[in-house]
Design a protein around this motif. Structure first.
Motif, PDB file in Angstrom:
ATOM      1  N   ALA A 138       0.841  -1.193   0.000  1.00  0.00           N
ATOM      2  CA  ALA A 138       0.000   0.000   0.000  1.00  0.00           C
ATOM      3  C   ALA A 138       0.879   1.246   0.000  1.00  0.00           C
ATOM      4  O   ALA A 138       1.735   1.407   0.864  1.00  0.00           O
ATOM      5  N   GLY A 139       0.700   2.078  -0.999  1.00  0.00           N
ATOM      6  CA  GLY A 139       1.385   3.349  -1.007  1.00  0.00           C
ATOM      7  C   GLY A 139       2.733   3.401  -1.699  1.00  0.00           C
ATOM      8  O   GLY A 139       3.356   4.441  -1.708  1.00  0.00           O
ATOM      9  N   PHE A 140       3.228   2.304  -2.245  1.00  0.00           N
ATOM     10  CA  PHE A 140       4.457   2.425  -3.014  1.00  0.00           C
ATOM     11  C   PHE A 140       4.332   1.687  -4.338  1.00  0.00           C
ATOM     12  O   PHE A 140       3.549   0.762  -4.479  1.00  0.00           O
ATOM     13  N   LYS A 141       5.112   2.135  -5.290  1.00  0.00           N
ATOM     14  CA  LYS A 141       5.063   1.555  -6.637  1.00  0.00           C
ATOM     15  C   LYS A 141       5.765   0.199  -6.645  1.00  0.00           C
ATOM     16  O   LYS A 141       6.943   0.098  -6.323  1.00  0.00           O
ATOM     17  N   VAL A 142       5.019  -0.836  -7.010  1.00  0.00           N
ATOM     18  CA  VAL A 142       5.572  -2.187  -7.071  1.00  0.00           C
ATOM     19  C   VAL A 142       6.477  -2.305  -8.292  1.00  0.00           C
ATOM     20  O   VAL A 142       6.080  -1.996  -9.402  1.00  0.00           O
ATOM     21  N   MET A 143       7.702  -2.761  -8.046  1.00  0.00           N
ATOM     22  CA  MET A 143       8.653  -2.971  -9.137  1.00  0.00           C
ATOM     23  C   MET A 143       8.874  -4.462  -9.392  1.00  0.00           C
ATOM     24  O   MET A 143       9.564  -4.833 -10.331  1.00  0.00           O
ATOM     25  N   GLY A 144       8.312  -5.310  -8.542  1.00  0.00           N
ATOM     26  CA  GLY A 144       8.456  -6.751  -8.708  1.00  0.00           C
ATOM     27  C   GLY A 144       8.036  -7.472  -7.452  1.00  0.00           C
ATOM     28  O   GLY A 144       7.587  -6.865  -6.484  1.00  0.00           O
ATOM     29  N   SER A 145       8.176  -8.780  -7.487  1.00  0.00           N
ATOM     30  CA  SER A 145       7.779  -9.573  -6.335  1.00  0.00           C
ATOM     31  C   SER A 145       8.906 -10.499  -5.902  1.00  0.00           C
ATOM     32  O   SER A 145       9.830 -10.786  -6.658  1.00  0.00           O
ATOM     33  N   ILE A 146       8.797 -10.942  -4.682  1.00  0.00           N
ATOM     34  CA  ILE A 146       9.699 -11.934  -4.107  1.00  0.00           C
ATOM     35  C   ILE A 146       8.799 -13.015  -3.530  1.00  0.00           C
ATOM     36  O   ILE A 146       7.916 -12.729  -2.718  1.00  0.00           O
ATOM     37  N   ILE A 147       9.010 -14.241  -3.955  1.00  0.00           N
ATOM     38  CA  ILE A 147       8.238 -15.347  -3.397  1.00  0.00           C
ATOM     39  C   ILE A 147       9.200 -16.179  -2.558  1.00  0.00           C
ATOM     40  O   ILE A 147      10.320 -16.453  -2.965  1.00  0.00           O
ATOM     41  N   ALA A 148       8.764 -16.519  -1.356  1.00  0.00           N
ATOM     42  CA  ALA A 148       9.552 -17.344  -0.445  1.00  0.00           C
ATOM     43  C   ALA A 148       8.796 -18.648  -0.230  1.00  0.00           C
ATOM     44  O   ALA A 148       7.651 -18.639   0.210  1.00  0.00           O
ATOM     45  N   LEU A 149       9.439 -19.760  -0.567  1.00  0.00           N
ATOM     46  CA  LEU A 149       8.837 -21.085  -0.433  1.00  0.00           C
ATOM     47  C   LEU A 149       9.610 -21.869   0.618  1.00  0.00           C
ATOM     48  O   LEU A 149      10.849 -21.853   0.603  1.00  0.00           O
ATOM     49  N   GLU A 150       8.902 -22.569   1.494  1.00  0.00           N
ATOM     50  CA  GLU A 150       9.554 -23.395   2.501  1.00  0.00           C
ATOM     51  C   GLU A 150       9.011 -24.809   2.455  1.00  0.00           C
ATOM     52  O   GLU A 150       7.814 -25.020   2.251  1.00  0.00           O
ATOM     53  N   TYR A 151       9.924 -25.751   2.667  1.00  0.00           N
ATOM     54  CA  TYR A 151       9.575 -27.168   2.702  1.00  0.00           C
ATOM     55  C   TYR A 151      10.441 -27.810   3.771  1.00  0.00           C
ATOM     56  O   TYR A 151      11.666 -27.700   3.740  1.00  0.00           O
TER      57      TYR A 151
END
Length: 180
Positions: free
Chosen positions: A161-174
């Motif tokens: 909320a409130g900032f320009k998204v430049m990309g994503s980070i996905i964190a997966l755990e197993y």
């Protein structure tokens, strides 16, 4: 690993990941779950970059701490809207009756894939790719924890909320100790 936003990266990524997991004592079954989820996450990252006409490198890092595997994938796509987030119910359903639910789950994915394929780069040229739109559902079913964060304007946050998204980070755990 630093990978170009091209589907040919998935093969190289998978080979390196599998070697690391085998070298750290993960079973073939554990590796299959992790590879499937990781492939989907990387495919989503490639698709996110392509959809934003971005050729920035995708960054993949993983670590293994005893029985716990964690994977981070950073892309430069626009991220997911809140409407695209998924509840955890599929993961629990799959774990409660694996043979029947996994079969139904795969049938559902195959049915979805039979619809119009999207175009993603493969070795630099556009190729039809049918696996569009169910990646997070697959990832949630295969992994113990899935967290999506966004980066932009020098910030990382779960809810941008409130900032320009430049990309994503996905964190997966197993955690293999949970899957004996």
């Amino acid at each position: 690993m630093f990978l170009p936003p091209d589907m040919s990266s998935v093969k190289h990524f998978r080979k390196e990941l599998k070697g690391t997991l085998e070298g750290n004592g993960f079973s073939a079954d554990n590796i299959m779950h992790i590879e499937l989820a990781a492939d989907e996450a990387l495919t989503n990252a490639v698709a996110a970059n392509v959809s934003c006409h971005c050729d920035e490198t995708i960054i993949c890092r993983w670590r293994i701490d005893s029985s716990k595997f964690t994977l981070y994938i950073l892309d430069y796509g626009s991220g997911l809207s809140e409407a695209g987030s998924l509840p955890d119910t599929d993961k629990e359903l799959l774990r409660s009756n694996q043979s029947q639910c996994f079969s139904n789950f795969l049938d559902h994915i195959k049915n979805h894939q039979s619809k119009k394929p999207e175009t993603l780069p493969y070795n630099g040229s556009g190729q039809k790719h049918k696996n569009m739109g169910k990646g997070l559902k697959i990832i949630n079913a295969m992994m113990d924890s899935v967290k999506v964060m966004f980066h932009g304007e020098g910030m990382v946050d779960e809810a941008p909320a409130g900032f320009k998204v430049m990309g994503s980070i996905i964190a997966l755990e197993y955690d293999r100790s949970k899957h004996l």
